[in-house]
Design a protein around this motif. Sequence first.
Motif, PDB file in Angstrom:
ATOM      1  N   MET A 136       0.847  -1.180   0.000  1.00  0.00           N
ATOM      2  CA  MET A 136       0.000   0.000   0.000  1.00  0.00           C
ATOM      3  C   MET A 136       0.889   1.238   0.000  1.00  0.00           C
ATOM      4  SD  MET A 136      -3.225   0.819   2.521  1.00  0.00           S
ATOM      5  CE  MET A 136      -3.978  -0.755   2.089  1.00  0.00           C
ATOM      6  N   LYS A 137       0.462   2.256  -0.715  1.00  0.00           N
ATOM      7  CA  LYS A 137       1.287   3.450  -0.895  1.00  0.00           C
ATOM      8  C   LYS A 137       0.578   4.704  -0.391  1.00  0.00           C
ATOM      9  CE  LYS A 137       3.555   1.360  -4.889  1.00  0.00           C
ATOM     10  NZ  LYS A 137       3.883   1.484  -6.323  1.00  0.00           N
ATOM     11  N   ALA A 138       1.349   5.812  -0.366  1.00  0.00           N
ATOM     12  CA  ALA A 138       0.807   7.077   0.129  1.00  0.00           C
ATOM     13  C   ALA A 138      -0.466   7.474  -0.610  1.00  0.00           C
ATOM     14  CB  ALA A 138       1.851   8.175  -0.002  1.00  0.00           C
ATOM     15  N   LYS A 139      -0.504   7.273  -1.921  1.00  0.00           N
ATOM     16  CA  LYS A 139      -1.666   7.667  -2.713  1.00  0.00           C
ATOM     17  C   LYS A 139      -2.920   6.899  -2.325  1.00  0.00           C
ATOM     18  CE  LYS A 139      -0.462   4.504  -6.503  1.00  0.00           C
ATOM     19  NZ  LYS A 139      -0.038   4.425  -7.937  1.00  0.00           N
ATOM     20  N   ASP A 140      -2.759   5.739  -1.680  1.00  0.00           N
ATOM     21  CA  ASP A 140      -3.903   4.917  -1.308  1.00  0.00           C
ATOM     22  C   ASP A 140      -4.531   5.343   0.020  1.00  0.00           C
ATOM     23  OD1 ASP A 140      -3.524   3.182  -3.563  1.00  0.00           O
ATOM     24  OD2 ASP A 140      -1.877   2.226  -2.475  1.00  0.00           O
ATOM     25  N   VAL A 141      -3.783   6.062   0.843  1.00  0.00           N
ATOM     26  CA  VAL A 141      -4.287   6.391   2.182  1.00  0.00           C
ATOM     27  C   VAL A 141      -4.314   7.883   2.481  1.00  0.00           C
ATOM     28  CG1 VAL A 141      -3.512   4.178   3.107  1.00  0.00           C
ATOM     29  CG2 VAL A 141      -1.985   6.144   3.238  1.00  0.00           C
ATOM     30  N   MET A 142      -3.689   8.704   1.642  1.00  0.00           N
ATOM     31  CA  MET A 142      -3.557  10.127   1.956  1.00  0.00           C
ATOM     32  C   MET A 142      -4.908  10.847   1.936  1.00  0.00           C
ATOM     33  SD  MET A 142      -1.894  11.643  -1.569  1.00  0.00           S
ATOM     34  CE  MET A 142      -2.848  11.765  -3.093  1.00  0.00           C
ATOM     35  N   SER A 143      -4.999  11.881   2.756  1.00  0.00           N
ATOM     36  CA  SER A 143      -6.155  12.782   2.732  1.00  0.00           C
ATOM     37  C   SER A 143      -5.895  13.831   1.663  1.00  0.00           C
ATOM     38  CB  SER A 143      -6.331  13.449   4.094  1.00  0.00           C
ATOM     39  OG  SER A 143      -6.526  12.481   5.112  1.00  0.00           O
ATOM     40  N   GLN A 144      -6.799  13.943   0.705  1.00  0.00           N
ATOM     41  CA  GLN A 144      -6.595  14.874  -0.400  1.00  0.00           C
ATOM     42  C   GLN A 144      -7.176  16.256  -0.123  1.00  0.00           C
ATOM     43  OE1 GLN A 144      -7.157  13.221  -4.413  1.00  0.00           O
ATOM     44  NE2 GLN A 144      -7.431  11.209  -3.479  1.00  0.00           N
ATOM     45  N   HIS A 145      -8.132  16.330   0.796  1.00  0.00           N
ATOM     46  CA  HIS A 145      -8.670  17.631   1.188  1.00  0.00           C
ATOM     47  C   HIS A 145      -7.815  18.162   2.329  1.00  0.00           C
ATOM     48  CE1 HIS A 145     -11.378  20.898   2.031  1.00  0.00           C
ATOM     49  NE2 HIS A 145     -11.510  20.476   3.290  1.00  0.00           N
ATOM     50  N   VAL A 146      -6.876  19.037   2.008  1.00  0.00           N
ATOM     51  CA  VAL A 146      -5.912  19.520   2.990  1.00  0.00           C
ATOM     52  C   VAL A 146      -6.103  21.017   3.207  1.00  0.00           C
ATOM     53  CG1 VAL A 146      -3.476  19.683   3.613  1.00  0.00           C
ATOM     54  CG2 VAL A 146      -4.274  17.766   2.204  1.00  0.00           C
ATOM     55  N   VAL A 147      -6.297  21.413   4.444  1.00  0.00           N
ATOM     56  CA  VAL A 147      -6.382  22.824   4.796  1.00  0.00           C
ATOM     57  C   VAL A 147      -4.965  23.378   4.884  1.00  0.00           C
ATOM     58  CG1 VAL A 147      -7.234  24.492   6.478  1.00  0.00           C
ATOM     59  CG2 VAL A 147      -8.484  22.359   6.090  1.00  0.00           C
ATOM     60  N   THR A 148      -4.723  24.516   4.258  1.00  0.00           N
ATOM     61  CA  THR A 148      -3.372  25.081   4.208  1.00  0.00           C
ATOM     62  C   THR A 148      -3.358  26.519   4.707  1.00  0.00           C
ATOM     63  OG1 THR A 148      -3.628  25.870   1.927  1.00  0.00           O
ATOM     64  CG2 THR A 148      -2.806  23.616   2.233  1.00  0.00           C
ATOM     65  N   LEU A 149      -2.161  27.024   4.899  1.00  0.00           N
ATOM     66  CA  LEU A 149      -1.935  28.416   5.279  1.00  0.00           C
ATOM     67  C   LEU A 149      -1.070  29.096   4.241  1.00  0.00           C
ATOM     68  CD1 LEU A 149      -0.985  27.883   9.046  1.00  0.00           C
ATOM     69  CD2 LEU A 149      -3.147  28.816   8.201  1.00  0.00           C
ATOM     70  N   SER A 150      -1.056  30.425   4.270  1.00  0.00           N
ATOM     71  CA  SER A 150      -0.145  31.230   3.463  1.00  0.00           C
ATOM     72  C   SER A 150       0.917  31.804   4.384  1.00  0.00           C
ATOM     73  CB  SER A 150      -0.890  32.368   2.757  1.00  0.00           C
ATOM     74  OG  SER A 150      -1.856  31.855   1.854  1.00  0.00           O
ATOM     75  N   PRO A 151       2.109  32.081   3.866  1.00  0.00           N
ATOM     76  CA  PRO A 151       3.173  32.611   4.721  1.00  0.00           C
ATOM     77  C   PRO A 151       2.781  33.894   5.450  1.00  0.00           C
ATOM     78  CG  PRO A 151       4.063  31.917   2.610  1.00  0.00           C
ATOM     79  CD  PRO A 151       2.574  31.836   2.485  1.00  0.00           C
ATOM     80  N   GLY A 152       1.920  34.715   4.839  1.00  0.00           N
ATOM     81  CA  GLY A 152       1.536  35.981   5.457  1.00  0.00           C
ATOM     82  C   GLY A 152       0.383  35.900   6.426  1.00  0.00           C
ATOM     83  N   ASN A 153      -0.204  34.705   6.593  1.00  0.00           N
ATOM     84  CA  ASN A 153      -1.295  34.560   7.561  1.00  0.00           C
ATOM     85  C   ASN A 153      -0.795  34.838   8.978  1.00  0.00           C
ATOM     86  OD1 ASN A 153      -2.890  31.793   5.834  1.00  0.00           O
ATOM     87  ND2 ASN A 153      -3.461  33.937   5.823  1.00  0.00           N
ATOM     88  N   SER A 154      -1.725  35.227   9.843  1.00  0.00           N
ATOM     89  CA  SER A 154      -1.349  35.501  11.228  1.00  0.00           C
ATOM     90  C   SER A 154      -1.277  34.211  12.039  1.00  0.00           C
ATOM     91  CB  SER A 154      -2.357  36.447  11.876  1.00  0.00           C
ATOM     92  OG  SER A 154      -3.588  35.784  12.094  1.00  0.00           O
ATOM     93  N   ILE A 155      -0.538  34.275  13.140  1.00  0.00           N
ATOM     94  CA  ILE A 155      -0.432  33.135  14.037  1.00  0.00           C
ATOM     95  C   ILE A 155      -1.790  32.828  14.661  1.00  0.00           C
ATOM     96  CG2 ILE A 155       0.642  32.266  16.139  1.00  0.00           C
ATOM     97  CD1 ILE A 155       2.463  32.465  13.651  1.00  0.00           C
ATOM     98  N   ALA A 156      -2.548  33.856  14.992  1.00  0.00           N
ATOM     99  CA  ALA A 156      -3.872  33.636  15.563  1.00  0.00           C
ATOM    100  C   ALA A 156      -4.774  32.911  14.574  1.00  0.00           C
ATOM    101  CB  ALA A 156      -4.495  34.979  15.958  1.00  0.00           C
ATOM    102  N   HIS A 157      -4.672  33.270  13.293  1.00  0.00           N
ATOM    103  CA  HIS A 157      -5.451  32.595  12.254  1.00  0.00           C
ATOM    104  C   HIS A 157      -5.046  31.122  12.168  1.00  0.00           C
ATOM    105  CE1 HIS A 157      -7.574  31.966   8.472  1.00  0.00           C
ATOM    106  NE2 HIS A 157      -6.455  31.482   7.950  1.00  0.00           N
ATOM    107  N   ALA A 158      -3.753  30.867  12.207  1.00  0.00           N
ATOM    108  CA  ALA A 158      -3.264  29.483  12.134  1.00  0.00           C
ATOM    109  C   ALA A 158      -3.789  28.668  13.305  1.00  0.00           C
ATOM    110  CB  ALA A 158      -1.737  29.470  12.122  1.00  0.00           C
ATOM    111  N   ALA A 159      -3.741  29.231  14.504  1.00  0.00           N
ATOM    112  CA  ALA A 159      -4.217  28.519  15.689  1.00  0.00           C
ATOM    113  C   ALA A 159      -5.712  28.231  15.580  1.00  0.00           C
ATOM    114  CB  ALA A 159      -3.924  29.336  16.943  1.00  0.00           C
ATOM    115  N   GLN A 160      -6.471  29.202  15.081  1.00  0.00           N
ATOM    116  CA  GLN A 160      -7.912  29.006  14.963  1.00  0.00           C
ATOM    117  C   GLN A 160      -8.251  27.947  13.924  1.00  0.00           C
ATOM    118  OE1 GLN A 160     -10.280  30.653  17.022  1.00  0.00           O
ATOM    119  NE2 GLN A 160     -11.386  28.879  16.203  1.00  0.00           N
ATOM    120  N   ILE A 161      -7.510  27.931  12.821  1.00  0.00           N
ATOM    121  CA  ILE A 161      -7.739  26.920  11.780  1.00  0.00           C
ATOM    122  C   ILE A 161      -7.453  25.521  12.319  1.00  0.00           C
ATOM    123  CG2 ILE A 161      -6.933  26.051   9.549  1.00  0.00           C
ATOM    124  CD1 ILE A 161      -8.717  28.442   9.304  1.00  0.00           C
ATOM    125  N   MET A 162      -6.397  25.388  13.119  1.00  0.00           N
ATOM    126  CA  MET A 162      -6.100  24.094  13.742  1.00  0.00           C
ATOM    127  C   MET A 162      -7.265  23.635  14.605  1.00  0.00           C
ATOM    128  SD  MET A 162      -2.116  24.216  14.946  1.00  0.00           S
ATOM    129  CE  MET A 162      -0.782  24.571  13.790  1.00  0.00           C
TER     130      MET A 162
END
Length: 220
Positions: free
Chosen positions: A1-27
């Motif tokens: 079995m490989k990564a493509k068989d088990v990976m989550s494709q819907h991934v929430v991401t951040l941008s480098p300019g996002n705030s730390i508070a935004h990152a914490a809230q998204i988590m």
Amino acid sequence: MKAKDVMSQHVVTLSPGNSIAHAAQIMLDNTVSGLPVIDDDGTMVGIVTEGDLIDRMELGHGPAPELSTQQARDDFIKSHSWRVQDVMSRPVVTVNEETTIEEIASLFSSRKIKRVPVIREGHLVGVVSRADLIGIIARSKPSLIAWGNEALCLSIAARLREMLHPSICPTVTVIEGTIQLRGTIRDENERRVIRVIVDGVPGAGRVLDQMQLGKPEDPR
């Protein structure tokens, strides 16, 4: 079995300019402990994890008495900057879609990480987390191979000889599907090891443990 068989494709991401508070809230909102950071070109440039946020000034982490060393300055930036780009971890451990789950599990163990981004031509296409691997275990089922008594007995005996010293290999018999183990073991740890080995043989079912504690004789 490989990564493509088990990976989550819907991934929430951040941008480098996002705030730390935004990152914490998204988590918190997505119940994740880490988020990939993607630049304007779609390239993954880092990852922010709970560990990156634990030494923040908001949690009482103050600056060093003086900022005369590189380490002190780095710690100050990471604990006080409000931008994701200053806090994120890099470089990031990544895999590709063809990486096996065995390799990924080894990475989790050796690098002490909880997730690994899956990259295709420099772009993020998914994430494999510890939870994805645990799901494989949860969904696994015992082998349905039907063995005859003699075949099962020979298979178990061969596996025990392969994995154990001859002095602690029990005698194996199989009667009407019940596996009987006889012999002498040195401690309960050896008993557990033998049971795990036997249980791992395809077709193994009920085990009658008749092994006795004692000092096994060395066949030499």
